[in-house]
Design a protein around this motif. Sequence first.
Motif, PDB file in Angstrom:
ATOM      1  N   VAL A   1       4.712  -6.504  -2.419  1.00 50.45           N
ATOM      2  CA  VAL A   1       3.977  -5.343  -1.900  1.00 50.45           C
ATOM      3  C   VAL A   1       3.491  -4.462  -3.047  1.00 50.45           C
ATOM      4  O   VAL A   1       2.347  -3.979  -3.039  1.00 50.45           O
ATOM      5  CB  VAL A   1       4.864  -4.540  -0.926  1.00 50.45           C
ATOM      6  N   ALA A   2       4.340  -4.249  -4.053  1.00 51.41           N
ATOM      7  CA  ALA A   2       3.947  -3.425  -5.199  1.00 51.41           C
ATOM      8  C   ALA A   2       2.760  -4.035  -5.923  1.00 51.41           C
ATOM      9  O   ALA A   2       1.839  -3.312  -6.345  1.00 51.41           O
ATOM     10  CB  ALA A   2       5.133  -3.256  -6.147  1.00 51.41           C
ATOM     11  N   ARG A   3       2.752  -5.371  -6.100  1.00 52.44           N
ATOM     12  CA  ARG A   3       1.615  -6.032  -6.763  1.00 52.44           C
ATOM     13  C   ARG A   3       0.346  -5.868  -5.933  1.00 52.44           C
ATOM     14  O   ARG A   3      -0.742  -5.638  -6.474  1.00 52.44           O
ATOM     15  CB  ARG A   3       1.925  -7.510  -6.980  1.00 52.44           C
ATOM     16  N   ALA A   4       0.482  -5.975  -4.599  1.00 53.64           N
ATOM     17  CA  ALA A   4      -0.682  -5.807  -3.733  1.00 53.64           C
ATOM     18  C   ALA A   4      -1.236  -4.395  -3.827  1.00 53.64           C
ATOM     19  O   ALA A   4      -2.459  -4.184  -3.876  1.00 53.64           O
ATOM     20  CB  ALA A   4      -0.304  -6.141  -2.283  1.00 53.64           C
ATOM     21  N   VAL A   5      -0.351  -3.410  -3.844  1.00 52.75           N
ATOM     22  CA  VAL A   5      -0.776  -2.009  -3.972  1.00 52.75           C
ATOM     23  C   VAL A   5      -1.541  -1.817  -5.276  1.00 52.75           C
ATOM     24  O   VAL A   5      -2.614  -1.185  -5.315  1.00 52.75           O
ATOM     25  CB  VAL A   5       0.448  -1.069  -3.907  1.00 52.75           C
TER      26      VAL A   5
ATOM     27  N   LYS B   1      12.252   3.307   4.081  1.00 52.69           N
ATOM     28  CA  LYS B   1      13.034   3.682   5.257  1.00 52.69           C
ATOM     29  C   LYS B   1      13.902   2.545   5.780  1.00 52.69           C
ATOM     30  O   LYS B   1      14.777   2.766   6.610  1.00 52.69           O
ATOM     31  CB  LYS B   1      12.103   4.181   6.359  1.00 52.69           C
ATOM     32  N   ARG B   2      13.641   1.316   5.356  1.00 54.33           N
ATOM     33  CA  ARG B   2      14.490   0.184   5.719  1.00 54.33           C
ATOM     34  C   ARG B   2      14.727  -0.681   4.492  1.00 54.33           C
ATOM     35  O   ARG B   2      13.929  -0.686   3.555  1.00 54.33           O
ATOM     36  CB  ARG B   2      13.845  -0.662   6.830  1.00 54.33           C
TER      37      ARG B   2
ATOM     38  N   THR C   1      -6.470  -0.363   2.968  1.00 57.70           N
ATOM     39  CA  THR C   1      -5.570   0.158   3.997  1.00 57.70           C
ATOM     40  C   THR C   1      -4.219  -0.518   3.878  1.00 57.70           C
ATOM     41  O   THR C   1      -4.050  -1.505   3.147  1.00 57.70           O
ATOM     42  CB  THR C   1      -6.143  -0.092   5.398  1.00 57.70           C
ATOM     43  N   ILE C   2      -3.248  -0.019   4.648  1.00 57.70           N
ATOM     44  CA  ILE C   2      -1.932  -0.642   4.657  1.00 57.70           C
ATOM     45  C   ILE C   2      -2.026  -2.069   5.194  1.00 57.70           C
ATOM     46  O   ILE C   2      -1.263  -2.949   4.783  1.00 57.70           O
ATOM     47  CB  ILE C   2      -0.945   0.207   5.485  1.00 57.70           C
ATOM     48  N   GLY C   3      -3.002  -2.304   6.088  1.00 61.26           N
ATOM     49  CA  GLY C   3      -3.216  -3.660   6.582  1.00 61.26           C
ATOM     50  C   GLY C   3      -3.657  -4.602   5.475  1.00 61.26           C
ATOM     51  O   GLY C   3      -3.230  -5.768   5.420  1.00 61.26           O
ATOM     52  N   ASP C   4      -4.526  -4.122   4.580  1.00 60.92           N
ATOM     53  CA  ASP C   4      -4.961  -4.933   3.439  1.00 60.92           C
ATOM     54  C   ASP C   4      -3.780  -5.263   2.531  1.00 60.92           C
ATOM     55  O   ASP C   4      -3.654  -6.391   2.029  1.00 60.92           O
ATOM     56  CB  ASP C   4      -6.040  -4.199   2.647  1.00 60.92           C
ATOM     57  N   VAL C   5      -2.924  -4.259   2.308  1.00 61.01           N
ATOM     58  CA  VAL C   5      -1.737  -4.480   1.473  1.00 61.01           C
ATOM     59  C   VAL C   5      -0.854  -5.564   2.087  1.00 61.01           C
ATOM     60  O   VAL C   5      -0.375  -6.482   1.402  1.00 61.01           O
ATOM     61  CB  VAL C   5      -0.948  -3.164   1.289  1.00 61.01           C
TER      62      VAL C   5
ATOM     63  N   SER D   1       4.222  -3.669   9.292  1.00 63.65           N
ATOM     64  CA  SER D   1       5.412  -2.817   9.326  1.00 63.65           C
ATOM     65  C   SER D   1       6.289  -3.056   8.100  1.00 63.65           C
ATOM     66  O   SER D   1       6.848  -2.113   7.528  1.00 63.65           O
ATOM     67  CB  SER D   1       6.215  -3.075  10.600  1.00 63.65           C
ATOM     68  N   THR D   2       6.388  -4.328   7.672  1.00 70.53           N
ATOM     69  CA  THR D   2       7.190  -4.614   6.478  1.00 70.53           C
ATOM     70  C   THR D   2       6.578  -3.947   5.249  1.00 70.53           C
ATOM     71  O   THR D   2       7.296  -3.380   4.411  1.00 70.53           O
ATOM     72  CB  THR D   2       7.302  -6.132   6.259  1.00 70.53           C
ATOM     73  N   ALA D   3       5.272  -4.020   5.125  1.00 73.40           N
ATOM     74  CA  ALA D   3       4.604  -3.356   4.000  1.00 73.40           C
ATOM     75  C   ALA D   3       4.862  -1.860   4.032  1.00 73.40           C
ATOM     76  O   ALA D   3       5.128  -1.228   2.996  1.00 73.40           O
ATOM     77  CB  ALA D   3       3.111  -3.647   4.034  1.00 73.40           C
ATOM     78  N   SER D   4       4.798  -1.280   5.235  1.00 73.58           N
ATOM     79  CA  SER D   4       5.036   0.157   5.376  1.00 73.58           C
ATOM     80  C   SER D   4       6.459   0.518   4.993  1.00 73.58           C
ATOM     81  O   SER D   4       6.702   1.499   4.277  1.00 73.58           O
ATOM     82  CB  SER D   4       4.750   0.598   6.814  1.00 73.58           C
TER      83      SER D   4
END
Length: 338
Positions: free
Chosen positions: A36-40, A25-26, A3-7, A16-19
């Motif tokens: 974040v890219a490495r986590a994804v 958008k920011r 999930t985005i939380g795991d990322v 929110s920063t990951a999102s």
Amino acid sequence: MATIGDVARVAGVSRSTASYALSGKRAISPEVQARVARAVADLGYTPNAGARALATSQTMVIGLLAQFLPDEFAPAMLQYIVGVSDTARELGYDILLVTEEDGTRALKRITNSRMVDGIVLLNVAEDDARLPILRDAPQPGALVGLPADCAGVDVFDLDFEEAGRVMVDTLHRLGHRDLVLVSQPEHVVERGGAYVWRLQNAAKDRAERLGIRLHTAFGAARQPEVGRQLHQLLDAHPEATGLLLNNEAAAAALPTVLTERQLTAPRDLSVIGRYSDEFARTFSLPYSAVESAPDRLGRMAVRALVERIERPERAGPHVVRFISPEIIDRGSTGPPPA
């Protein structure tokens, strides 16, 4: 499933920063974006399309309406589909390919249900029944193919009129004065395939002005019928020294026909087709041809569409853009035989 939380946890940032790092958008620092890219990548995370659509009002899907019609050569149509889908993928969009026979009903369904963010139409007819629906839809649309009325959509096509003139001019400069033009099946014209008569009429007008005799015929879309037709045309016009092909099936069949007649190009017959370089490689065609550029047209349509989807505030007037014809010389043209 990640999930985005795991990322966010693996990247050491807030949810929110990951999102924001994923959506753009920011402004996020390059160092955080990289984490974040490495986590994804490590987690194999894929955003949930339904949640994304609810949050952003976007599906990140482009609808592509196309048909594999029996009176057109399917491999040629496939090249346009590949051009659209490859470009959409590069820009982060999936493709919903719709091939229903009832194109108007399909278009209503996918636009009313907001299944897609925009529409690309192939197989465009001169008076296309899908266009009024597309103009009324909330999503923008782009066409590969020229209709009679281009209002409300972006249109991209090969300049078929100029292609017809270029084909005739090329052989005229070499001294040819008697040519045969093989077009797509007549059914294509009857259902509104204006590109057929656009090239044919322009070629006829140019030939008349130059004092060239041009014999025109409609060819079939598949073997063995189109091969038989080529034999019949060459029998009927033995004085012809040049062959123009606005029919991919005829081009694919021609090597066998010439071999059976013990003819070679350009020694016995000069040949110019209208198809893509990729098509020529696929069918090992040794003939010079006007580049039909399906990949380029697909790129142009998708890029214009994505610009209207993502930056509607910058959307200017709709455009009609033609690709100028370019002949790829493969050595199949020369002076007429003595």
